[in-house]
Design a protein around this motif. Structure first.
Motif, PDB file in Angstrom:
ATOM      1  N   THR A  33       0.791  -1.218   0.043  1.00 32.30           N
ATOM      2  CA  THR A  33       0.168   0.063   0.103  1.00 32.30           C
ATOM      3  C   THR A  33       0.742   1.195   0.107  1.00 32.30           C
TER       4      THR A  33
ATOM      5  N   SER B 177      -5.322   1.556   2.163  1.00 26.59           N
ATOM      6  CA  SER B 177      -5.728   0.272   1.957  1.00 26.59           C
ATOM      7  C   SER B 177      -7.147   0.157   1.668  1.00 26.59           C
TER       8      SER B 177
ATOM      9  N   GLU C 102      -3.121  -5.787  -4.805  1.00 28.18           N
ATOM     10  CA  GLU C 102      -2.164  -6.564  -3.824  1.00 28.18           C
ATOM     11  C   GLU C 102      -2.840  -7.752  -3.563  1.00 28.18           C
TER      12      GLU C 102
HETATM   13 MG    MG Z   1      -1.787  -3.231   1.799  1.00 27.05          MG
END
Ligand code: MG
Ligand code: ADP
Length: 146
Positions: free
Chosen positions: A39, A57, A105
């Protein structure tokens, strides 16, 4: 390409540089565990793309969008995705990736659905504030990096 950073700020700076080089259609896929710095790196990408420094995030939202004049950055968190059905339910296939940039992610969870020219970024924690960042870009950014 391998970079070692010694603070979150250094990671943001490195990512900023990459962000400034990205083009419409680029897909970034992170590999690296919780707290590696995915992040944080994405925050730098957004800054480099001229989208500000407000990246947080997307864990609960699954995707956060940062809109720019010419491109949007789609920031996905695939932590909870474990099947093609799950992925489809996020609407992943409906995003206009070819005109924008995406950063994913937990890309390990959707490995088989990523395009061939995906840019892989592996972040390894090698100390409390030290990170080894490996960028697999098929040589695209090597010249800009020296
Ligand atoms: Mg993250
Ligand atoms: P992830 O998204 O991979 O879970 P985050 O970017 O949310 O990771 O968190 C990374 C954590 O590690 C932050 O608390 C950050 O301050 C810390 N950190 C320490 N050193 C570094 C570094 N060199 N690069 C990136 N993050 C770092």
């Amino acid at each position: 390409m391998k970079i070692v950073t010694h603070s979150p700020q250094e990671t943001v700076k490195a990512a900023e540089k990459l962000g400034s080089l990205l083009k419409a259609g680029d897909m970034i896929a992170y590999k690296g565990g919780l707290g590696a710095g995915k992040t944080t790196f994405t925050r730098g990408l957004a800054i480099g793309m001229g989208l500000g420094d407000s990246v947080t995030s997307p864990t609960f939202a699954l995707v956060n969008e940062y809109r720019g004049k010419s491109m949007t950055l789609y920031h996905f968190d695939m932590y909870r995705i474990s099947s093609e059905e799950d992925l489809e339910s996020t609407g992943f296939y409906d995003y206009p990736f070819e005109d924008n940039v995406a950063a994913v992610e937990w890309s390990e969870n959707i490995a088989e659905f990523l395009p061939k020219d995906t840019i892989y970024i592996t972040i390894n924690s090698i100390g409390e504030n030290d990170r080894e960042i490996i960028i697999e870009d098929g040589g695209r950014f090597a010249a800009a990096w020296d």
